[in-house]
Scaffold this motif. Sequence first.
Motif, short mmCIF file in Angstrom:
data_model
loop_
_atom_site.label_atom_id
_atom_site.label_comp_id
_atom_site.label_asym_id
_atom_site.label_seq_id
_atom_site.Cartn_x
_atom_site.Cartn_y
_atom_site.Cartn_z
N PHE A 62 16.67 -7.65 3.22
CA PHE A 62 18.09 -7.97 3.07
C PHE A 62 18.53 -7.32 1.77
CE2 PHE A 62 21.17 -10.63 0.89
CZ PHE A 62 22.04 -11.10 1.87
N MET A 63 19.51 -6.44 1.83
CA MET A 63 19.89 -5.70 0.62
C MET A 63 21.40 -5.51 0.59
SD MET A 63 17.85 -2.27 -0.29
CE MET A 63 18.93 -0.91 0.00
N ILE A 64 22.02 -5.87 -0.52
CA ILE A 64 23.47 -5.66 -0.66
C ILE A 64 23.67 -4.69 -1.81
CG2 ILE A 64 25.72 -6.74 -1.03
CD1 ILE A 64 24.43 -9.44 -0.42
N TYR A 65 24.46 -3.64 -1.55
CA TYR A 65 24.84 -2.73 -2.63
C TYR A 65 25.96 -3.40 -3.42
CZ TYR A 65 22.41 0.55 0.39
OH TYR A 65 21.46 1.16 1.18
N LEU A 66 25.78 -3.48 -4.74
CA LEU A 66 26.79 -4.15 -5.56
C LEU A 66 27.73 -3.13 -6.21
CD1 LEU A 66 24.49 -6.80 -7.28
CD2 LEU A 66 25.90 -7.07 -5.23
N THR A 67 27.24 -1.90 -6.39
CA THR A 67 28.08 -0.87 -7.00
C THR A 67 28.51 0.09 -5.90
OG1 THR A 67 26.13 -0.69 -8.38
CG2 THR A 67 28.12 0.32 -9.21
N ASP A 68 29.68 0.64 -6.04
CA ASP A 68 30.15 1.59 -5.05
C ASP A 68 29.60 2.98 -5.33
OD1 ASP A 68 32.18 1.44 -2.75
OD2 ASP A 68 32.50 3.40 -3.70
N GLY A 69 29.32 3.71 -4.27
CA GLY A 69 28.79 5.07 -4.40
C GLY A 69 29.69 6.01 -5.19
N ASP A 70 30.99 5.67 -5.31
CA ASP A 70 31.89 6.51 -6.11
C ASP A 70 31.51 6.49 -7.59
OD1 ASP A 70 33.26 7.10 -3.90
OD2 ASP A 70 34.91 5.68 -4.25
N ALA A 71 30.82 5.43 -8.00
CA ALA A 71 30.53 5.25 -9.43
C ALA A 71 29.25 5.94 -9.87
CB ALA A 71 30.44 3.75 -9.74
N PHE A 72 28.51 6.51 -8.90
CA PHE A 72 27.28 7.19 -9.31
C PHE A 72 26.97 8.31 -8.32
CE2 PHE A 72 26.13 3.49 -6.77
CZ PHE A 72 25.28 4.00 -5.82
N ASP A 73 26.15 9.26 -8.78
CA ASP A 73 25.66 10.33 -7.89
C ASP A 73 24.21 10.04 -7.54
OD1 ASP A 73 28.07 11.63 -8.08
OD2 ASP A 73 27.43 12.88 -9.79
N GLY A 74 23.80 10.53 -6.37
CA GLY A 74 22.44 10.23 -5.89
C GLY A 74 22.40 8.78 -5.45
N GLY A 75 21.17 8.23 -5.33
CA GLY A 75 21.05 6.80 -5.06
C GLY A 75 21.24 6.38 -3.62
N ASP A 76 21.27 7.33 -2.68
CA ASP A 76 21.33 6.94 -1.26
C ASP A 76 20.04 6.22 -0.88
OD1 ASP A 76 23.69 8.29 -1.14
OD2 ASP A 76 23.02 9.83 0.29
#
Length: 485
Positions: free
Chosen positions: A116-130
Amino acid sequence: MGHCLLVHGFLDAEECAALIDAAEARGFVGAGSDYPPSYRNNDRQVLDDDALARRLFERLRAYAPERLVDADGAGWRLHALNERLRLCRYRPGQRFNIHQDGVHHRGADERTRLTFMIYLTDGDAFDGGDTVFYAQGPQGGIDDAPPVVARVRPRAGLLIVFDHTLWHAGEAVTRGVKHILRSDLLYRRETPAPVAAPAAFSPGHEGYVWSLARLRDGRIVSSGRDAAIRLWSPEGVLQARLLGHRQSVLSVCEVGRDRLASVSRDRCLRWWDLRSGECVREVVAHEAAVLSLLRFDDGRLASGGADARIALWSQDGEPVGDLHGHRGWVWSLCRLDAHRLLSASEDGELRLWDAQSRSCLAMWNGTTPLRSVDARVHPASDGLHCIAIGDIDGRVRLFELHGDRFIALRDWPAHDAAVRRVRWLDDGRLVSCGEDGRVRLWSLECDGHVAERRHANFATDAIELADGRLLSCGYDGELRFDAMG
Ligand SMILES: O=C(O)CCC(=O)C(=O)O
Ligand SMILES: [Fe+2]
């Protein structure tokens, strides 16, 4: 392929921001000494929060599979969200390499099955990290990733639920900061666990089994992630559980009649009395997880740690010095004779040491992290040692030790993932255990393995029983000695 589902907007932006703020205020811990850098290097925080887990679980119920059915027909019911929440932070350069998520057991009939995993930050705020999903595990090593089957771009509040067994990774963040909240879904077995197959020691461990040892009287010792050491009769009847360590027990060794020593991720070295089952001595042995242990004939011990140190201990358990040289986790140690030992490390080095003078006598340096080493005396020669090592790419290499020189003999791809263990058998055959779940038996006269057994998850160790059968263990919690096909 197993379950995988996405729920957009599971949390709203304010909820995500509040979770990040609270987590940052409490502070994160670097992966530092608890995980090898080849595994993950992101920052983490463990938060046991019943109330929050219950609230998230109520929201989740509508989406998560209520029932799972195993290949053998056993049914499992969704029970709860693990209250052990893990908040993870990735700063530039930080990542989580390809892996499967670990199963957490609560007794024989309750375990985690889905991540169970929730992304807390939006992908707009960082590069990479998919988050990237793969068709299979690493074949040619951790840097040589298999085909990608799905890629998820983080969105604040996006929930992802997936099978623990799916191979996946959190790609490196290259700019900005990524936060996630991670837990697991607990399922309960509908009908009690079936009696174990006759070809297994039962019950095994709750969760991963890390190592096995055979005592001189034929009894067997196993150690696991459940922090327990189990003592078995030669026939596989459980005789005792030695409790005291607080985390995974990674290695055990017999240190005398009815005496055992053990090392753990909890940084401690313990001595046990096998008649009473009591721990008779405990020392904090390393500044990080203790991974490996060996005993010299005169009763001295050596322990290898995630702090890159090898520590030496007197018969009475007093520290008597260190062997310095490695720059990575000391995963495996092996005794050669009265004073010499071998070590295999995450830094890619195989080293030969003299414990008396505390000096390094020889070194072989590969390019990939090493996980296991074992040596045996060539029966036909006068004390010539034959050495096997296994690495993170699945390769096994053989050497002969001529004086203080390692002479490389041959090497081959033994597993489709990291090798966890190599061990020589009495008859000169070699057994290897891999993260591809396979236990393979090699005869050096033939090319290719001569027998194989599969575990449902990583295979971690194998030893010969007194009657010649091979006992193996793995992350599936099992200790098996069935015929190898
Ligand atoms: O950060 C990610 O995308 C993956 C994290 C992950 O796999 C984990 O925490 O087990
Ligand atoms: Fe994961």
